[in-house]
Design a protein around this motif. Structure first.
Motif, PDB file in Angstrom:
ATOM      1  N   GLY A  10      -8.058  -2.469  -1.824  1.00  0.00           N
ATOM      2  CA  GLY A  10      -7.201  -3.003  -0.689  1.00  0.00           C
ATOM      3  C   GLY A  10      -6.798  -3.985  -1.681  1.00  0.00           C
ATOM      4  O   GLY A  10      -5.439  -4.358  -1.500  1.00  0.00           O
ATOM      5  N   PHE A  11      -8.007  -4.594  -2.402  1.00  0.00           N
ATOM      6  CA  PHE A  11      -7.943  -6.139  -2.956  1.00  0.00           C
ATOM      7  C   PHE A  11      -6.291  -5.953  -4.292  1.00  0.00           C
ATOM      8  O   PHE A  11      -5.089  -6.516  -4.072  1.00  0.00           O
ATOM      9  CB  PHE A  11      -8.565  -6.843  -2.827  1.00  0.00           C
ATOM     10  CG  PHE A  11      -8.646  -7.983  -4.189  1.00  0.00           C
ATOM     11  CD1 PHE A  11      -8.359  -9.157  -2.859  1.00  0.00           C
ATOM     12  CD2 PHE A  11      -8.171  -8.194  -5.196  1.00  0.00           C
ATOM     13  CE1 PHE A  11      -7.500 -10.668  -3.721  1.00  0.00           C
ATOM     14  CE2 PHE A  11      -8.382  -9.513  -5.682  1.00  0.00           C
ATOM     15  CZ  PHE A  11      -8.195 -10.712  -5.001  1.00  0.00           C
ATOM     16  N   TYR A  12      -6.627  -4.667  -4.735  1.00  0.00           N
ATOM     17  CA  TYR A  12      -6.307  -4.872  -5.774  1.00  0.00           C
ATOM     18  C   TYR A  12      -4.135  -4.009  -4.555  1.00  0.00           C
ATOM     19  O   TYR A  12      -3.334  -4.626  -5.797  1.00  0.00           O
ATOM     20  CB  TYR A  12      -6.176  -3.174  -6.597  1.00  0.00           C
ATOM     21  CG  TYR A  12      -4.992  -2.481  -7.539  1.00  0.00           C
ATOM     22  CD1 TYR A  12      -5.157  -3.258  -8.696  1.00  0.00           C
ATOM     23  CD2 TYR A  12      -4.505  -1.229  -7.357  1.00  0.00           C
ATOM     24  CE1 TYR A  12      -3.678  -3.402  -9.500  1.00  0.00           C
ATOM     25  CE2 TYR A  12      -3.922  -1.517  -8.788  1.00  0.00           C
ATOM     26  CZ  TYR A  12      -3.358  -1.659  -9.211  1.00  0.00           C
ATOM     27  OH  TYR A  12      -2.129  -1.622 -10.440  1.00  0.00           O
ATOM     28  N   LEU A  13      -4.066  -3.429  -4.088  1.00  0.00           N
ATOM     29  CA  LEU A  13      -2.853  -2.654  -3.794  1.00  0.00           C
ATOM     30  C   LEU A  13      -2.083  -4.204  -2.704  1.00  0.00           C
ATOM     31  O   LEU A  13      -1.899  -4.344  -3.236  1.00  0.00           O
ATOM     32  CB  LEU A  13      -3.134  -1.803  -2.509  1.00  0.00           C
ATOM     33  CG  LEU A  13      -3.454  -0.008  -3.021  1.00  0.00           C
ATOM     34  CD1 LEU A  13      -3.752   0.121  -2.019  1.00  0.00           C
ATOM     35  CD2 LEU A  13      -2.422  -0.322  -4.514  1.00  0.00           C
ATOM     36  N   TYR A  14      -3.558  -4.885  -2.437  1.00  0.00           N
ATOM     37  CA  TYR A  14      -2.713  -5.940  -1.820  1.00  0.00           C
ATOM     38  C   TYR A  14      -1.709  -6.988  -2.519  1.00  0.00           C
ATOM     39  O   TYR A  14      -0.714  -7.515  -2.995  1.00  0.00           O
ATOM     40  CB  TYR A  14      -3.580  -6.976  -0.622  1.00  0.00           C
ATOM     41  CG  TYR A  14      -3.451  -8.684  -0.358  1.00  0.00           C
ATOM     42  CD1 TYR A  14      -2.748  -8.135   0.401  1.00  0.00           C
ATOM     43  CD2 TYR A  14      -3.833  -9.705  -1.364  1.00  0.00           C
ATOM     44  CE1 TYR A  14      -2.456  -9.529   0.907  1.00  0.00           C
ATOM     45  CE2 TYR A  14      -3.081 -10.723  -1.059  1.00  0.00           C
ATOM     46  CZ  TYR A  14      -2.967 -10.823   0.242  1.00  0.00           C
ATOM     47  OH  TYR A  14      -2.201 -12.710   0.794  1.00  0.00           O
ATOM     48  N   LYS A  15      -2.739  -6.897  -4.283  1.00  0.00           N
ATOM     49  CA  LYS A  15      -2.216  -8.622  -5.098  1.00  0.00           C
ATOM     50  C   LYS A  15      -0.908  -7.686  -5.976  1.00  0.00           C
ATOM     51  O   LYS A  15      -0.006  -7.962  -6.152  1.00  0.00           O
ATOM     52  CB  LYS A  15      -3.427  -8.013  -5.915  1.00  0.00           C
ATOM     53  CG  LYS A  15      -4.284  -9.113  -5.745  1.00  0.00           C
ATOM     54  CD  LYS A  15      -3.784 -10.457  -5.429  1.00  0.00           C
ATOM     55  CE  LYS A  15      -4.364 -11.880  -5.305  1.00  0.00           C
ATOM     56  NZ  LYS A  15      -4.532 -13.154  -5.444  1.00  0.00           N
ATOM     57  N   THR A  16      -0.618  -6.338  -6.132  1.00  0.00           N
ATOM     58  CA  THR A  16       1.030  -5.350  -6.376  1.00  0.00           C
ATOM     59  C   THR A  16       1.572  -5.691  -5.765  1.00  0.00           C
ATOM     60  O   THR A  16       2.616  -5.805  -6.336  1.00  0.00           O
ATOM     61  CB  THR A  16      -0.129  -4.402  -6.936  1.00  0.00           C
ATOM     62  OG1 THR A  16      -0.327  -3.311  -6.303  1.00  0.00           O
ATOM     63  CG2 THR A  16      -1.073  -4.211  -7.986  1.00  0.00           C
ATOM     64  N   GLY A  17       1.322  -5.721  -4.252  1.00  0.00           N
ATOM     65  CA  GLY A  17       2.369  -5.767  -3.465  1.00  0.00           C
ATOM     66  C   GLY A  17       2.458  -4.635  -2.554  1.00  0.00           C
ATOM     67  O   GLY A  17       3.522  -4.288  -1.805  1.00  0.00           O
ATOM     68  N   ASP A  18       1.481  -3.540  -3.420  1.00  0.00           N
ATOM     69  CA  ASP A  18       1.730  -1.842  -2.633  1.00  0.00           C
ATOM     70  C   ASP A  18       1.586  -1.623  -1.223  1.00  0.00           C
ATOM     71  O   ASP A  18       2.627  -1.324  -0.519  1.00  0.00           O
ATOM     72  CB  ASP A  18       1.142  -1.619  -2.978  1.00  0.00           C
ATOM     73  CG  ASP A  18       1.889  -0.854  -4.825  1.00  0.00           C
ATOM     74  OD1 ASP A  18       3.237  -1.577  -5.050  1.00  0.00           O
ATOM     75  OD2 ASP A  18       1.287  -0.498  -5.615  1.00  0.00           O
ATOM     76  N   LEU A  19       0.847  -2.914  -1.020  1.00  0.00           N
ATOM     77  CA  LEU A  19      -0.115  -2.743   0.700  1.00  0.00           C
ATOM     78  C   LEU A  19       1.053  -3.572   1.397  1.00  0.00           C
ATOM     79  O   LEU A  19       1.749  -2.389   2.666  1.00  0.00           O
ATOM     80  CB  LEU A  19      -1.279  -3.641   0.281  1.00  0.00           C
ATOM     81  CG  LEU A  19      -1.625  -3.174   1.845  1.00  0.00           C
ATOM     82  CD1 LEU A  19      -2.455  -1.878   1.821  1.00  0.00           C
ATOM     83  CD2 LEU A  19      -3.080  -4.376   1.603  1.00  0.00           C
ATOM     84  N   GLN A  20       2.115  -4.204   1.103  1.00  0.00           N
ATOM     85  CA  GLN A  20       2.955  -4.369   2.026  1.00  0.00           C
ATOM     86  C   GLN A  20       4.257  -3.711   2.244  1.00  0.00           C
ATOM     87  O   GLN A  20       5.216  -3.543   3.106  1.00  0.00           O
ATOM     88  CB  GLN A  20       3.322  -5.481   1.949  1.00  0.00           C
ATOM     89  CG  GLN A  20       3.119  -7.697   2.117  1.00  0.00           C
ATOM     90  CD  GLN A  20       1.577  -7.596   0.675  1.00  0.00           C
ATOM     91  OE1 GLN A  20       1.447  -6.390  -0.101  1.00  0.00           O
ATOM     92  NE2 GLN A  20       0.812  -8.360   0.921  1.00  0.00           N
ATOM     93  N   LYS A  21       4.047  -2.588   1.189  1.00  0.00           N
ATOM     94  CA  LYS A  21       5.475  -2.022   1.109  1.00  0.00           C
ATOM     95  C   LYS A  21       5.011  -0.962   1.899  1.00  0.00           C
ATOM     96  O   LYS A  21       5.571  -0.239   2.948  1.00  0.00           O
ATOM     97  CB  LYS A  21       6.145  -1.765  -0.484  1.00  0.00           C
ATOM     98  CG  LYS A  21       6.208  -2.612  -1.063  1.00  0.00           C
ATOM     99  CD  LYS A  21       6.587  -2.056  -2.230  1.00  0.00           C
ATOM    100  CE  LYS A  21       6.941  -3.218  -3.408  1.00  0.00           C
ATOM    101  NZ  LYS A  21       7.058  -2.471  -4.708  1.00  0.00           N
TER     102      LYS A  21
END
Length: 61
Positions: A10-21
């Motif tokens: 989850g932290f990795y996805l948050y940092k890459t911006g994929d989580l927001q997308k």
């Protein structure tokens, strides 16, 4: 251990911006036929258009 793995992903996805997308795609709504009326009503409620403009726009639709 499993929880730590989920948090790391989850932290990795948050940092890459994929989580927001991903969450941005979930919030999209399909516009209905009367979406123009809804937009006019919202603008009038927010005070962005006057009562006279509101009446003219509602009559055009």
């Amino acid at each position: 251990m499993f929880t730590l793995l989920i948090l790391a992903i989850g932290f990795y996805l948050y940092k890459t911006g994929d989580l927001q997308k991903f969450f941005g795609k979930m919030d999209t709504q399909v516009p209905e036929n009367n979406s123009a009326r809804q937009i006019i009503d919202l603008r009038y409620a927010e005070g962005k258009i006057t009562e006279e403009e509101y009446g003219k726009l509602r009559n055009l639709i």
